[in-house]
Design a protein around this motif. Sequence first.
Motif, PDB file in Angstrom:
ATOM      1  N   PRO A  33      18.488  36.862 -32.634  1.00 15.90           N
ATOM      2  CA  PRO A  33      19.563  36.792 -31.833  1.00 15.90           C
ATOM      3  C   PRO A  33      19.346  36.811 -30.101  1.00 15.90           C
ATOM      4  O   PRO A  33      18.062  37.252 -29.668  1.00 15.90           O
ATOM      5  CB  PRO A  33      20.411  37.897 -32.381  1.00 15.90           C
ATOM      6  CG  PRO A  33      19.148  38.927 -32.633  1.00 15.90           C
ATOM      7  CD  PRO A  33      18.021  38.346 -32.917  1.00 15.90           C
ATOM      8  N   CYS A  34      20.208  36.615 -29.779  1.00  9.71           N
ATOM      9  CA  CYS A  34      20.076  36.590 -28.222  1.00  9.71           C
ATOM     10  C   CYS A  34      21.596  37.006 -27.473  1.00  9.71           C
ATOM     11  O   CYS A  34      22.639  37.056 -28.077  1.00  9.71           O
ATOM     12  CB  CYS A  34      19.638  35.495 -27.564  1.00  9.71           C
ATOM     13  SG  CYS A  34      20.937  34.074 -27.915  1.00  9.71           S
ATOM     14  N   TRP A  35      21.297  37.576 -26.217  1.00  9.37           N
ATOM     15  CA  TRP A  35      22.505  37.747 -25.650  1.00  9.37           C
ATOM     16  C   TRP A  35      22.959  36.561 -24.891  1.00  9.37           C
ATOM     17  O   TRP A  35      22.052  35.420 -24.730  1.00  9.37           O
ATOM     18  CB  TRP A  35      22.346  38.823 -24.398  1.00  9.37           C
ATOM     19  CG  TRP A  35      21.788  39.988 -24.888  1.00  9.37           C
ATOM     20  CD1 TRP A  35      20.421  40.639 -24.841  1.00  9.37           C
ATOM     21  CD2 TRP A  35      22.583  41.299 -25.093  1.00  9.37           C
ATOM     22  NE1 TRP A  35      20.507  41.926 -25.373  1.00  9.37           N
ATOM     23  CE2 TRP A  35      21.920  42.342 -25.419  1.00  9.37           C
ATOM     24  CE3 TRP A  35      24.038  41.568 -24.974  1.00  9.37           C
ATOM     25  CZ2 TRP A  35      22.336  43.661 -25.662  1.00  9.37           C
ATOM     26  CZ3 TRP A  35      24.518  42.638 -25.347  1.00  9.37           C
ATOM     27  CH2 TRP A  35      23.645  43.832 -25.744  1.00  9.37           C
ATOM     28  N   ILE A  36      24.286  36.682 -24.564  1.00  7.68           N
ATOM     29  CA  ILE A  36      24.974  35.129 -23.787  1.00  7.68           C
ATOM     30  C   ILE A  36      25.558  35.597 -22.586  1.00  7.68           C
ATOM     31  O   ILE A  36      26.163  36.852 -22.487  1.00  7.68           O
ATOM     32  CB  ILE A  36      26.136  34.628 -24.794  1.00  7.68           C
ATOM     33  CG1 ILE A  36      25.677  34.222 -26.222  1.00  7.68           C
ATOM     34  CG2 ILE A  36      26.788  33.648 -23.861  1.00  7.68           C
ATOM     35  CD1 ILE A  36      26.704  33.815 -27.145  1.00  7.68           C
ATOM     36  N   VAL A  37      25.111  35.100 -21.535  1.00  5.22           N
ATOM     37  CA  VAL A  37      25.648  35.405 -20.137  1.00  5.22           C
ATOM     38  C   VAL A  37      26.514  34.167 -19.837  1.00  5.22           C
ATOM     39  O   VAL A  37      25.779  33.105 -20.008  1.00  5.22           O
ATOM     40  CB  VAL A  37      24.630  35.695 -19.240  1.00  5.22           C
ATOM     41  CG1 VAL A  37      25.155  35.818 -17.810  1.00  5.22           C
ATOM     42  CG2 VAL A  37      23.641  36.813 -19.407  1.00  5.22           C
ATOM     43  N   THR A  38      27.730  34.280 -19.420  1.00  6.94           N
ATOM     44  CA  THR A  38      28.448  33.065 -18.978  1.00  6.94           C
ATOM     45  C   THR A  38      27.977  32.549 -17.418  1.00  6.94           C
ATOM     46  O   THR A  38      27.550  33.382 -16.741  1.00  6.94           O
ATOM     47  CB  THR A  38      29.895  33.355 -19.038  1.00  6.94           C
ATOM     48  OG1 THR A  38      30.088  34.071 -17.878  1.00  6.94           O
ATOM     49  CG2 THR A  38      30.444  33.779 -20.343  1.00  6.94           C
ATOM     50  N   GLN A  39      28.129  31.218 -17.287  1.00  5.76           N
ATOM     51  CA  GLN A  39      27.985  30.858 -15.886  1.00  5.76           C
ATOM     52  C   GLN A  39      28.622  31.162 -14.723  1.00  5.76           C
ATOM     53  O   GLN A  39      28.038  31.948 -13.783  1.00  5.76           O
ATOM     54  CB  GLN A  39      28.175  29.191 -16.001  1.00  5.76           C
ATOM     55  CG  GLN A  39      27.130  28.451 -16.715  1.00  5.76           C
ATOM     56  CD  GLN A  39      25.887  28.102 -16.132  1.00  5.76           C
ATOM     57  OE1 GLN A  39      25.215  29.278 -15.747  1.00  5.76           O
ATOM     58  NE2 GLN A  39      25.639  27.013 -15.814  1.00  5.76           N
ATOM     59  N   PRO A  40      29.993  31.757 -15.054  1.00  4.04           N
ATOM     60  CA  PRO A  40      30.754  32.224 -14.004  1.00  4.04           C
ATOM     61  C   PRO A  40      30.292  33.839 -13.903  1.00  4.04           C
ATOM     62  O   PRO A  40      30.098  34.210 -12.370  1.00  4.04           O
ATOM     63  CB  PRO A  40      32.176  32.429 -14.333  1.00  4.04           C
ATOM     64  CG  PRO A  40      32.232  31.159 -15.380  1.00  4.04           C
ATOM     65  CD  PRO A  40      30.957  31.067 -15.964  1.00  4.04           C
ATOM     66  N   ASP A  41      29.651  34.349 -14.738  1.00  2.40           N
ATOM     67  CA  ASP A  41      29.403  36.138 -14.629  1.00  2.40           C
ATOM     68  C   ASP A  41      27.723  35.834 -13.803  1.00  2.40           C
ATOM     69  O   ASP A  41      27.599  36.656 -12.932  1.00  2.40           O
ATOM     70  CB  ASP A  41      28.957  36.612 -15.932  1.00  2.40           C
ATOM     71  CG  ASP A  41      30.356  37.010 -16.580  1.00  2.40           C
ATOM     72  OD1 ASP A  41      31.250  37.241 -15.687  1.00  2.40           O
ATOM     73  OD2 ASP A  41      30.230  37.564 -17.672  1.00  2.40           O
ATOM     74  N   HIS A  42      27.233  35.021 -14.215  1.00  5.86           N
ATOM     75  CA  HIS A  42      25.864  34.451 -13.648  1.00  5.86           C
ATOM     76  C   HIS A  42      26.131  34.155 -12.143  1.00  5.86           C
ATOM     77  O   HIS A  42      25.423  34.784 -11.138  1.00  5.86           O
ATOM     78  CB  HIS A  42      25.000  33.335 -14.157  1.00  5.86           C
ATOM     79  CG  HIS A  42      24.450  32.563 -13.255  1.00  5.86           C
ATOM     80  ND1 HIS A  42      23.513  32.688 -12.365  1.00  5.86           N
ATOM     81  CD2 HIS A  42      24.852  31.306 -12.957  1.00  5.86           C
ATOM     82  CE1 HIS A  42      23.012  31.586 -11.748  1.00  5.86           C
ATOM     83  NE2 HIS A  42      23.837  30.656 -11.981  1.00  5.86           N
TER      84      HIS A  42
END
Length: 239
Positions: A33-42
């Motif tokens: 599995p993996c973490w998800i980082v959204t583009q706006p948060d990045h």
Amino acid sequence: MILRPSAPAALGSSTVHPAWPVIEHTQNNRAMPCWIVTQPDHAALAGNIAANLGPPLLDPVDPEIIQGIALHDEGWAPFDGPMPARDEELVSFFDVSADTAATAWRGSIKRAEAEGAMAGAIVSRHFWRIASMRIGQGKDGACEIAMLQRFVAEEQARQERLVPGKRQELDAFTDVLQFCDVLSLYLCCGATQDVSFAQQFRGVSPVLRRVHDGVTADAAVCRFEPSPFSRSFDLAIPA
């Protein structure tokens, strides 16, 4: 979205690699599995990075430019906002269609332009560069390339309208945006290699090295040679 494997990464070697291919490798060779980082948060993380830039390598960044950097991926919110289903295939930002990308780019530019002419212009220039690079890669079909070419022409006109006669300043601020963008992506994606950055500030390209304090790559300090920051600081991001 940016994908980050949840398992601790292996320790990187001492070889310095260009940052962008390292980031791309993590998105093409992700483990589940993996973490998800959204583009706006990045992008918000990139804005925090920009707020900490300073002497001797750079001058402190103007608040409007910081805000533009912090909002430069806001147009991705409609695509990254919904949480994927457990069995749904996760799609990295590297793998989206040209049409989806251009829609998100336009939304991001419009949001940044609301903060000021230069904020909008640097986000426009950022995606102008990315679209131009994508056209040259030949990864899209004829219809998509024609659409990207229209995008490039539209954004060139937008930049000339927003900041006429300020091309040198525009390119310099866009370099700052893209440095913060790539550094944020590097921190989000779970890469562990020592990396170099394409942007030059006062004739110098920063190199990031990982100073390991433990047995895993997560137990490491990121240290620049030379540093684009005037002090040490901590960063955090939701995932």
